[in-house]
Design a protein around this motif. Sequence first.
Motif, PDB file in Angstrom:
ATOM      1  N   TRP A  27       0.781  -1.152  -0.037  1.00 36.21           N
ATOM      2  CA  TRP A  27      -0.061  -0.166  -0.241  1.00 36.21           C
ATOM      3  C   TRP A  27       0.849   1.406  -0.041  1.00 36.21           C
ATOM      4  O   TRP A  27       0.490   2.339  -0.638  1.00 36.21           O
ATOM      5  CB  TRP A  27      -0.628   0.020   1.169  1.00 36.21           C
ATOM      6  N   LYS A  30       2.261   1.693  -3.282  1.00 34.65           N
ATOM      7  CA  LYS A  30       1.264   2.202  -4.310  1.00 34.65           C
ATOM      8  C   LYS A  30       1.096   3.946  -4.139  1.00 34.65           C
ATOM      9  O   LYS A  30       1.001   4.656  -5.122  1.00 34.65           O
ATOM     10  CB  LYS A  30      -0.246   1.667  -4.014  1.00 34.65           C
ATOM     11  N   ILE A  54      -4.333   2.399 -12.728  1.00 36.43           N
ATOM     12  CA  ILE A  54      -5.246   1.618 -12.056  1.00 36.43           C
ATOM     13  C   ILE A  54      -6.099   2.521 -11.530  1.00 36.43           C
ATOM     14  O   ILE A  54      -5.884   3.024 -10.518  1.00 36.43           O
ATOM     15  CB  ILE A  54      -4.682   0.339 -11.191  1.00 36.43           C
ATOM     16  N   TRP A  58      -9.617  -0.361  -7.031  1.00 33.57           N
ATOM     17  CA  TRP A  58      -9.107  -1.353  -7.195  1.00 33.57           C
ATOM     18  C   TRP A  58      -7.537  -1.167  -7.158  1.00 33.57           C
ATOM     19  O   TRP A  58      -7.046  -2.370  -6.767  1.00 33.57           O
ATOM     20  CB  TRP A  58      -9.300  -1.792  -8.972  1.00 33.57           C
ATOM     21  N   ALA A  59      -7.101  -0.161  -7.291  1.00 28.88           N
ATOM     22  CA  ALA A  59      -5.306  -0.066  -6.991  1.00 28.88           C
ATOM     23  C   ALA A  59      -5.379  -0.441  -5.447  1.00 28.88           C
ATOM     24  O   ALA A  59      -4.143  -1.128  -5.120  1.00 28.88           O
ATOM     25  CB  ALA A  59      -4.955   1.302  -7.422  1.00 28.88           C
ATOM     26  N   GLY A  62      -5.882  -4.009  -4.640  1.00 24.37           N
ATOM     27  CA  GLY A  62      -4.894  -4.873  -5.453  1.00 24.37           C
ATOM     28  C   GLY A  62      -3.563  -4.868  -4.602  1.00 24.37           C
ATOM     29  O   GLY A  62      -2.988  -5.958  -4.529  1.00 24.37           O
ATOM     30  N   ALA A  65      -3.966  -7.068  -1.581  1.00 27.31           N
ATOM     31  CA  ALA A  65      -3.876  -8.531  -2.017  1.00 27.31           C
ATOM     32  C   ALA A  65      -2.582  -8.693  -2.370  1.00 27.31           C
ATOM     33  O   ALA A  65      -2.212  -9.919  -2.020  1.00 27.31           O
ATOM     34  CB  ALA A  65      -4.960  -8.603  -3.106  1.00 27.31           C
ATOM     35  N   VAL A  66      -1.987  -8.037  -3.096  1.00 23.28           N
ATOM     36  CA  VAL A  66      -0.712  -8.685  -3.628  1.00 23.28           C
ATOM     37  C   VAL A  66       0.262  -8.538  -2.544  1.00 23.28           C
ATOM     38  O   VAL A  66       1.016  -9.478  -2.270  1.00 23.28           O
ATOM     39  CB  VAL A  66      -0.011  -7.814  -4.734  1.00 23.28           C
TER      40      VAL A  66
END
Length: 221
Positions: A27, A30, A54, A58-59, A62, A65-66
């Motif tokens: 995060w 990001k 993105i 969703w960014a 994602g 999650a990743v």
Amino acid sequence: MTTVQEAAAVRHGIWVFCPAVGAAAAWALKLLAGWVTALSWFPFQGVFALVTDIPEPWATIGAFAVGAVAGGVFASFWASEMLTVEVSHDRVTLHKDDRVLGFGSDEVESVFTDGKQLVLLSPEGTELAREASDLSREKLERAFTGQGYRWRDADPFAPEFRLWVEHAPELTPDVNALFTARRKAISKYEHAEAAELAREIRRRGVAVRDEKKRQYYRCER
């Protein structure tokens, strides 16, 4: 029977801690992506630009999650490196990465730690096992001496170890080949593979230990 293993907080906590840290780190990356794309000199611009393209949410989803998956993979690796030792009057059992090594008390002449490795010696002086762990030396000593095993303060055969070099004349071709393969595994930080190769070498009557990525050996027969 006495069992020595990592604390429950460590054994179970890594499955929460590692994914959480991974998600937080992803995060944070990001959030930095937009700033990084403004720095023309920074490498991997295409990757960061892709992240900024993105749409939300969703960014963020994602990234979490990743990061969580990556943390879970690290937790799995960490768990596979944990050693559990069970000691009773008649048997010693080592558990590591779904592998179980068991030895009768008559097979174990003495026990000691060499750095972060637990070593079991046979009456003939051969190494039955040499397994890395972060277990407390004091707890291991209490467990073994409490069940009647001899505990040594150091390796009695330490002076006999010699630095391994390519095609060492004392060793057979197959053992030298195993050392070569193990050197590659060590250089790639493939610890599980290096440990398995060490077991194969040990089964051929040669003890092996490491110091700063260098391999040392002792011919036991």
